[in-house]
Design an enzyme around this catalytic site. Structure first.
Site, mmCIF file in Angstrom:
data_model
loop_
_atom_site.group_PDB
_atom_site.id
_atom_site.type_symbol
_atom_site.label_atom_id
_atom_site.label_comp_id
_atom_site.label_asym_id
_atom_site.label_seq_id
_atom_site.Cartn_x
_atom_site.Cartn_y
_atom_site.Cartn_z
ATOM 1 N N HIS A 1 0.987 1.367 -12.398
ATOM 2 C CA HIS A 1 0.256 0.143 -12.030
ATOM 3 C C HIS A 1 -0.410 0.307 -10.663
ATOM 4 C CE1 HIS A 1 3.919 -0.188 -9.711
ATOM 5 N NE2 HIS A 1 3.328 -1.104 -8.947
ATOM 6 N N ASP B 1 -1.070 -2.365 -7.309
ATOM 7 C CA ASP B 1 -0.453 -3.621 -6.873
ATOM 8 C C ASP B 1 -1.430 -4.799 -6.990
ATOM 9 O OD1 ASP B 1 1.921 -2.338 -6.250
ATOM 10 O OD2 ASP B 1 1.290 -1.913 -4.183
ATOM 11 N N HIS C 1 0.562 3.859 -9.174
ATOM 12 C CA HIS C 1 1.842 4.465 -8.824
ATOM 13 C C HIS C 1 2.919 4.023 -9.800
ATOM 14 C CE1 HIS C 1 1.438 0.747 -6.481
ATOM 15 N NE2 HIS C 1 2.761 0.639 -6.487
ATOM 16 N N ARG D 1 8.124 -3.100 1.815
ATOM 17 C CA ARG D 1 6.709 -2.810 1.609
ATOM 18 C C ARG D 1 5.838 -3.867 2.275
ATOM 19 N NH1 ARG D 1 4.503 -3.421 -4.279
ATOM 20 N NH2 ARG D 1 3.603 -5.308 -3.400
HETATM 21 C C1 SIN Z 1 5.925 -0.435 -5.867
HETATM 22 O O1 SIN Z 1 5.511 -0.542 -7.014
HETATM 23 O O2 SIN Z 1 5.280 -0.834 -4.916
HETATM 24 C C2 SIN Z 1 7.291 0.211 -5.635
HETATM 25 C C3 SIN Z 1 7.191 1.679 -5.557
HETATM 26 C C4 SIN Z 1 8.540 2.302 -5.281
HETATM 27 O O3 SIN Z 1 9.519 1.591 -5.050
HETATM 28 O O4 SIN Z 1 8.620 3.535 -5.271
#
Ligand code: SIN
Length: 291
Positions: free
Chosen positions: A118, A120, A266, A281
């Protein structure tokens, strides 16, 4: 591999590499990702350093910074160099700072965020420009919890010319309920939904990229339900089935990764249950994706 695909890879692997004076930039693969050295992100950065980080970001799309001791304020200051911090409706941090999303996974977790390819927040009208994930403690077993990143410019460039022409001009609906399938979102969550072009241009480099993702895209607006499903499965499958597109970041304690959310996808790998991974994050506001 077909000639047009070989040409696309060749364009990437033979392009002139930028020269950096104030930072070290060590590519993870020829097509995506680089480790950046020579910076202490707990300190303010000079204009020269920032300029080089920006260039490396556009060149490699995913930057990995190792051995960074960062307070939440340091994390926010570094993210703030690149734009306004995104205020998130569901943060999960103890002090409720809306700019910081707590992505800690423990033995009590029943799912982790991002366990699917996906980008974000693409259900928003203006998805994030980028995100900075800071992992303080990777799983205590010493491995696991890696994150995969894919280059969506190259995903587009690997398509045949007739497929590219077909996709140009289509739009897709991105639905904020998709990540909640099987779960009930909290009552305060206002579900976003937006329509974006299937092929967009990066706002800074002008390069085209494929802009649909399995995490949020529900259907292609101009096609029948069956056509849309078949085409999306094909396009999602490109990312999942083509390792050439991606790099894999292995987290060590105190690693920060900054990815360009406008041209990458990612995938978090949850292979460490029942062990824990501690992460937070911050995302940076972006603009409306444009064809
Ligand atoms: C995310 O999708 O932002 C999480 C990525 C992760 O935890 O590695």
């Amino acid at each position: 591999m077909e000639q047009f695909a070989l040409d696309a890879v060749e364009r990437l692997t033979t392009r002139p590499r930028a020269v950096y004076d104030t930072i070290g930039v060590d590519p993870l693969t020829p097509v995506i990702g680089a480790e950046v050295s020579g910076l202490d992100l707990s300190k303010e950065l000079s204009d020269e350093q920032l300029d080089e980080v920006r260039r490396a970001f556009l060149e490699h799309h995913v930057l990995v910074f190792r051995d960074q001791e960062l307070s939440p304020a340091d994390h926010k200051r570094f993210a703030g160099y690149f734009g306004e911090l995104r205020q998130m409706p569901l943060t999960g941090t103890d002090d409720g700072d809306p700019a910081i999303l707590d992505l800690t996974a423990t033995k009590e977790s029943r799912y982790v965020a991002g366990e699917d390819w996906h980008s974000d927040g693409t259900a928003d009208a203006e998805p994030a420009l980028g995100s900075m994930l800071y992992v303080t403690h990777p799983p205590e077993i010493g491995s696991g919890g890696d994150t995969l990143f894919a280059n969506m410019h190259l995903a587009y460039d690997l398509l045949s010319p007739p497929m590219k022409s077909f996709l140009d001009g289509l739009t897709a609906v991105h639905d904020g309920l998709i990540p909640w399938q099987g779960y009930t979102p909290p009552p305060e969550y206002v579900v976003p939904k937006s329509e974006h072009p299937v092929v967009v241009r990066h706002p800074e480099t002008g390069r085209k990229l494929l802009y649909v993702n399995g995490g949020f895209t529900s259907h292609i607006a101009q096609l029948s339900r069956g056509e849309s499903r078949a085409l999306l499965d094909l396009l999602f499958g490109l990312v999942a089935r083509e390792p050439l597109l991606s790099c894999r970041v292995r987290w060590a304690p105190n690693t920060l990764v900054f990815w360009d959310n406008r041209c990458t996808q990612h995938h978090a790998i949850w292979d460490y249950y029942p062990h824990s991974r501690h992460a937070r994050r911050i995302s940076i506001n972006g603009g409306r994706p444009r064809a």
